[in-house]
Design an enzyme around this catalytic site. Sequence first.
Site, PDB file in Angstrom:
ATOM      1  N   TYR A   1       0.864  -1.368  -0.029  1.00  0.00           N
ATOM      2  CA  TYR A   1      -0.090  -0.048   0.061  1.00  0.00           C
ATOM      3  C   TYR A   1       0.750   1.309   0.050  1.00  0.00           C
ATOM      4  CZ  TYR A   1      -3.553   3.383   0.836  1.00  0.00           C
ATOM      5  OH  TYR A   1      -4.637   4.342   0.530  1.00  0.00           O
TER       6      TYR A   1
ATOM      7  N   GLN B   1     -10.450  -0.042   1.602  1.00  0.00           N
ATOM      8  CA  GLN B   1     -10.942  -0.949   0.558  1.00  0.00           C
ATOM      9  C   GLN B   1      -9.910  -1.576  -0.140  1.00  0.00           C
ATOM     10  OE1 GLN B   1     -11.507   2.246   0.941  1.00  0.00           O
ATOM     11  NE2 GLN B   1     -11.709   3.386  -1.226  1.00  0.00           N
TER      12      GLN B   1
ATOM     13  N   ASN C   1      -3.167   5.988   6.507  1.00  0.00           N
ATOM     14  CA  ASN C   1      -3.793   6.772   7.338  1.00  0.00           C
ATOM     15  C   ASN C   1      -4.423   5.799   8.516  1.00  0.00           C
ATOM     16  OD1 ASN C   1      -6.384   5.764   6.412  1.00  0.00           O
ATOM     17  ND2 ASN C   1      -6.704   7.814   5.288  1.00  0.00           N
TER      18      ASN C   1
ATOM     19  N   THR D   1       3.655   9.505  11.609  1.00  0.00           N
ATOM     20  CA  THR D   1       5.343   9.699  11.718  1.00  0.00           C
ATOM     21  C   THR D   1       5.800  10.552  12.837  1.00  0.00           C
ATOM     22  OG1 THR D   1       7.380   9.982  10.473  1.00  0.00           O
ATOM     23  CG2 THR D   1       5.679  11.781  10.137  1.00  0.00           C
TER      24      THR D   1
ATOM     25  N   GLN E   1       9.719  16.460   9.411  1.00  0.00           N
ATOM     26  CA  GLN E   1       8.894  15.154   9.829  1.00  0.00           C
ATOM     27  C   GLN E   1       7.569  15.758  10.333  1.00  0.00           C
ATOM     28  OE1 GLN E   1       9.539  11.784   9.008  1.00  0.00           O
ATOM     29  NE2 GLN E   1      11.073  13.064   8.373  1.00  0.00           N
TER      30      GLN E   1
ATOM     31  N   HIS F   1       4.606  15.925   7.627  1.00  0.00           N
ATOM     32  CA  HIS F   1       3.800  15.037   6.888  1.00  0.00           C
ATOM     33  C   HIS F   1       2.593  14.950   7.123  1.00  0.00           C
ATOM     34  CE1 HIS F   1       6.579  11.978   5.158  1.00  0.00           C
ATOM     35  NE2 HIS F   1       7.643  12.438   5.980  1.00  0.00           N
TER      36      HIS F   1
ATOM     37  N   GLU G   1      10.289   6.603  16.341  1.00  0.00           N
ATOM     38  CA  GLU G   1      10.498   5.972  14.770  1.00  0.00           C
ATOM     39  C   GLU G   1      11.825   6.327  14.182  1.00  0.00           C
ATOM     40  OE1 GLU G   1       7.996   6.232  10.523  1.00  0.00           O
ATOM     41  OE2 GLU G   1       7.490   7.906  12.107  1.00  0.00           O
ATOM     42  N   HIS G   2      11.828   7.728  14.117  1.00  0.00           N
ATOM     43  CA  HIS G   2      13.365   8.273  13.568  1.00  0.00           C
ATOM     44  C   HIS G   2      13.998   8.997  14.823  1.00  0.00           C
ATOM     45  CE1 HIS G   2      10.263   8.731  10.409  1.00  0.00           C
ATOM     46  NE2 HIS G   2      11.302   8.198   9.575  1.00  0.00           N
TER      47      HIS G   2
ATOM     48  N   ASP H   1      14.586   8.958   4.536  1.00  0.00           N
ATOM     49  CA  ASP H   1      13.509   9.105   3.928  1.00  0.00           C
ATOM     50  C   ASP H   1      13.755   8.806   2.316  1.00  0.00           C
ATOM     51  OD1 ASP H   1      11.854   9.315   6.330  1.00  0.00           O
ATOM     52  OD2 ASP H   1      11.823  11.534   5.749  1.00  0.00           O
TER      53      ASP H   1
ATOM     54  N   GLU I   1       2.609 -34.085  31.120  1.00  0.00           N
ATOM     55  CA  GLU I   1       1.442 -33.187  30.563  1.00  0.00           C
ATOM     56  C   GLU I   1       0.182 -33.976  30.177  1.00  0.00           C
ATOM     57  OE1 GLU I   1       2.769 -31.186  27.175  1.00  0.00           O
ATOM     58  OE2 GLU I   1       4.215 -29.657  28.520  1.00  0.00           O
TER      59      GLU I   1
ATOM     60  N   HIS J   1       0.763 -38.502  22.794  1.00  0.00           N
ATOM     61  CA  HIS J   1       1.996 -38.157  22.345  1.00  0.00           C
ATOM     62  C   HIS J   1       3.073 -39.060  22.683  1.00  0.00           C
ATOM     63  CE1 HIS J   1      -0.163 -34.588  22.006  1.00  0.00           C
ATOM     64  NE2 HIS J   1       1.056 -33.548  21.902  1.00  0.00           N
TER      65      HIS J   1
END
Length: 438
Positions: free
Chosen positions: A129, A193, A217, A240, A262, A265, A331-332, A365, A419, A424
Site C-alpha cells: 500500500y 478498501q 492513514n 510519523t 517530519q 507529513h 520511529e526516527h 526517507d 503433561e 504423544h
Amino acid sequence: MLRILDVSGERRDDYSSVLPRGCFDVETAVAAVEPICHAVAEEGEAALRRFAEQFDHVSPEHLRVPQQALDDALEAMDPELRAAVEESIRRRRVVCEEVEREEHWRSVDLAPGANIGQVLLPVSRVGLYVPGGLAPLASTVLMNVVPAQVAGVSSIAIATPPQAEFRGLPNPTILAVARLLGVDEVYAVGGAQAIAMFAYGVGGLCPKADMITGPGNIYVVAAKRLLRGRVGIDAEAGPTEILVLADATADPVQVAADLISQAEHDPMAGAVLVTDSRELVEAVQSELETQVDQLATKQRLKASLTGEQSGAVIVADIDQGIDVANDYAAEHLEIQTAAAAAVARRITNAGAIFVGPHAPVPLGDYSAGSTHVLPTGGAAHFSSGLSVRSFMKAIHVIDYTAAALQEIGPKVETFAMAENLPGHAHAIAVRIDQEEQR
C-alpha cells in the site's frame, strides 16, 4: 511553538507516561472500516468503484492501471527526478543484498543422526500500500518493493488511491517508480478498501495476497488490524515521529529544520526535542517560528508542532536524555550531541538512528539506503523496520534417524506423560518398539 516539559529534576524508571505522544485510536476506526471491508468481500469490484467515488471523489476508468499508463508515467518523468530515484533504488538494493539478506538454509546436529535445520522462504504474494493523500509517497514504493524483490517474492502488487486531477489514475510519480522497479500490477484503489481487496482477493481483478505492507492513514491501519490473521501485515503504523537528542553543541538551525521535516507529513506527526541545554531550546523555538513561515506547508506544520504529540523535553544531562529516548522509542531518532556515535551505541529502542549533523532524517526517507518504513508509537520497543526479513518465513526441518529417535525417545515419553498426553508418548513408543523388533 513547542510546549516545554522539564523532567530534569526527577529520575524515573520509565519516562514514557510523561513524554509527548498523541492519541491514535485505531480501535474506534475499526468500527468504521468493518462495513467497508465486508462490502469488498461480498461485492468485489462494484464495492471498490463505489468507495472510489465516495472517498476519492473520482470514478477510475480502470481499477487496474493499464500498462500504457505506467509506461507513459515513466516516459514523462523529469530526468533529474528519475536519476534521484534510480540512485535511491540502487542504495536500498545494496543494503538489502549485503546487510539484510540472511542464509536461506542453516542446520545443526544435536546428536548423531539428529539434525534440525531452518529454511527461510519468501511469501508468495505481497500487496503493497502506498499513500496518496497529503503527501503522495512515491519513495514508499521503492522502500516496499526493493526488499520484497531481494527476498524473492514472486508476485508483487501495489495499491494507491486514484486521483481526480489525474482522471482517476494514481499520482504519476508513484506510477513511474513502480514502472522503474518492474512492477506492472498497480491498482487505483485506496484506503481500507485496498487492504480488503488484498486480504480477500477480488475475482477477475486482483488475487488474494499472503501479506500486506506499507503505511497509511488511521483507516488503512484499522483495516490491517481487522483483517490480520486472514492476511499477514507488517505493522500498525501510526503518524510519523522524530525525536532529536541534542546538547549545546547542536546547531539550532539544523535541529529546527529536522523537526520540521517530519512534522510536515501530517497534522498528527510528532516532533520532539530532548536536550540538557535550555539555550538550545530557546534558539530552536526561534528558528521554528522563522522557518515554518517560509514553507508552503506552514498550516500543517503549526498544527503538528503545537499539538500534544510534540514538545521540547529538558533533561539534567545526556545520560538522562538517553533514558528518555529509549523509553520514547522513536520511529526516527537523531543524535546531535558531542561524541554522537558513542551516544548512539547506548540506544536500545528506535526504528532508525541518525548519527551526527550530516545524517538528517530526510536522508533516510529517500536515499540513505536504509528503510523508511519504521515502527511508530513506541513499537520500536519490540519491532523493527521493514526489511528483507519481513518478507520471509522460517520453517524448521526436523530430520532424525531411527537411532537418534531411540536415544531421545524415552525423555520425550516422560515429558509427554507429565503433561497428561499419552497419545504423544505412544507415537514415540510405537516407533521404538518397531525398531527393537527388527
